[in-house]
Design an enzyme around this catalytic site. Structure first.
Site, mmCIF file in Angstrom:
data_model
loop_
_atom_site.group_PDB
_atom_site.id
_atom_site.type_symbol
_atom_site.label_atom_id
_atom_site.label_comp_id
_atom_site.label_asym_id
_atom_site.label_seq_id
_atom_site.Cartn_x
_atom_site.Cartn_y
_atom_site.Cartn_z
ATOM 1 N N GLU A 156 -5.813 4.004 -15.194
ATOM 2 C CA GLU A 156 -5.001 4.571 -14.114
ATOM 3 C C GLU A 156 -5.822 5.586 -13.306
ATOM 4 O OE1 GLU A 156 -0.786 4.742 -16.683
ATOM 5 O OE2 GLU A 156 -2.184 6.412 -16.730
ATOM 6 N N ASP A 186 7.085 -1.754 -15.729
ATOM 7 C CA ASP A 186 7.994 -2.617 -16.502
ATOM 8 C C ASP A 186 9.427 -2.133 -16.320
ATOM 9 O OD1 ASP A 186 6.361 -0.605 -18.401
ATOM 10 O OD2 ASP A 186 8.461 -0.631 -19.015
HETATM 11 N N1 FMC Z 1 7.973 3.476 -21.688
HETATM 12 C C1 FMC Z 1 7.199 4.526 -21.955
HETATM 13 N N2 FMC Z 1 6.001 4.740 -21.362
HETATM 14 C C2 FMC Z 1 5.574 3.858 -20.439
HETATM 15 C C3 FMC Z 1 6.358 2.735 -20.120
HETATM 16 C C4 FMC Z 1 7.611 2.544 -20.784
HETATM 17 N N3 FMC Z 1 8.402 1.506 -20.549
HETATM 18 N N4 FMC Z 1 5.665 2.027 -19.201
HETATM 19 N N5 FMC Z 1 4.500 2.673 -18.932
HETATM 20 C C5 FMC Z 1 4.413 3.786 -19.662
HETATM 21 C C6 FMC Z 1 3.243 4.738 -19.622
HETATM 22 C C7 FMC Z 1 3.205 5.842 -20.673
HETATM 23 O O1 FMC Z 1 3.411 7.103 -20.056
HETATM 24 C C8 FMC Z 1 1.810 5.719 -21.306
HETATM 25 O O2 FMC Z 1 0.872 6.585 -20.718
HETATM 26 C C9 FMC Z 1 1.429 4.279 -21.043
HETATM 27 O O3 FMC Z 1 2.085 3.929 -19.839
HETATM 28 C C10 FMC Z 1 1.895 3.327 -22.115
HETATM 29 O O4 FMC Z 1 1.311 3.507 -23.339
#
Ligand code: FMC
Length: 261
Positions: free
Chosen positions: A32, A219
């Site tokens: 990132e 996501d």
């Molecule tokens: N839930 C929690 N964290 C993330 C997420 C989700 N559905 N999607 N992307 C993230 C982020 C988190 O802050 C972490 O830095 C990384 O991406 C996933 O390990």
């Protein structure tokens, strides 16, 4: 009788009326961070300001009128993966404030989004406020401490100029969603879910440094695809959307005072 001047608020006011000069980005994953490092022409520190042996990485340099640092927690010493989550994020936020004395912190990264609250894959949100969803302490007042609700620094002009979506972010140390986490996120009325934001907010609040959050949706938490798969599939494209928005934010901040953003 005229009220006596409050010296500390006078200082705060004059601080907020000089142009912002130093910005620190706190970014959990190297993937990132690197697009931003390249965009702003930053270089990795040769003489790190951090304790010897820690994996924390700082890139820094000048872009337009700003000193910019991008700080990542780096790779886990034993496992070699990015040190995501609240503990490393708190530590690097604390150490970066000491090292760079920033005027403002930007926590930028990916997140999950709730489509029921208007989030779509690739959206980059400005965060209004943050909470935790995995610190359940069912004792009066400790319960509120666990939720750890904090406001982001208010940037009404930035929000309007960049036409960003805005929403509440909820933070916990898991990528997946347990049913208990889910009910707390719903109770907290969050639109976004990540693993660092509220921890960065805690440290910024402790040390009285303004903080804003740029979170790009990789996501859909309430979608039908498995989170890890969807996250990995969208990471590269969403990271580039994040870089674009972060650049616009920096261009907007450049030359302005805290009170003008
Ligand atoms: N839930 C929690 N964290 C993330 C997420 C989700 N559905 N999607 N992307 C993230 C982020 C988190 O802050 C972490 O830095 C990384 O991406 C996933 O390990």
């Amino acid at each position: 009788m005229a009220p006596h001047g409050d010296e500390s608020s006078d200082v705060a006011q004059s601080e907020s009326r000089r142009p912002i000069s130093t910005v620190v980005f706190i970014i959990a994953m190297q993937a990132e961070a690197l697009p931003l490092v390249n965009k702003f022409g930053l270089a990795e520190d040769t003489d790190s300001p951090f304790p010897k042996g820690v994996p924390w990485v700082r890139y820094h340099g000048s872009y337009k009128d700003l000193h910019i640092s991008v700080v990542c927690p780096g790779k886990d010493g034993a496992l070699g993966v990015d040190s995501v989550g609240t503990v490393p994020a708190s530590l690097i936020t604390y150490a970066s404030i000491h090292a760079s004395q920033p005027d403002i912190i930007v926590n930028a990264g990916t997140c999950g989004g709730f489509k029921i609250k208007g989030a779509n894959i690739g959206d980059v949100f400005l965060v209004s406020d943050v909470t935790f969803h995995d610190r359940r302490i069912p004792i009066p007042v400790f319960d509120l401490y666990g939720v750890g609700h904090r406001q982001a620094f208010s940037t009404p002009n930035l929000l309007k100029e960049l036409n960003l979506k805005i929403g509440r972010l909820s933070t916990g140390d898991s990528l997946d969603l347990s049913t208990q986490d889910e009910s707390l996120i719903i109770a907290n009325d969050a639109t976004l879910k990540d693993m660092e934001g509220a921890a960065v907010a805690y440290v910024a609040d402790l040390l009285k440094v303004p903080v804003i959050f740029l979170k790009a949706v990789t996501d859909l938490v309430d979608g039908d695809k498995p989170t890890a798969e969807e996250f990995l599939q969208n990471l590269a494209a969403v990271t580039s959307a994040l870089e674009e928005t972060a650049t616009k934010v920096i261009n907007f901040i450049n030359g302005k005072c805290l009170s003008d953003i």
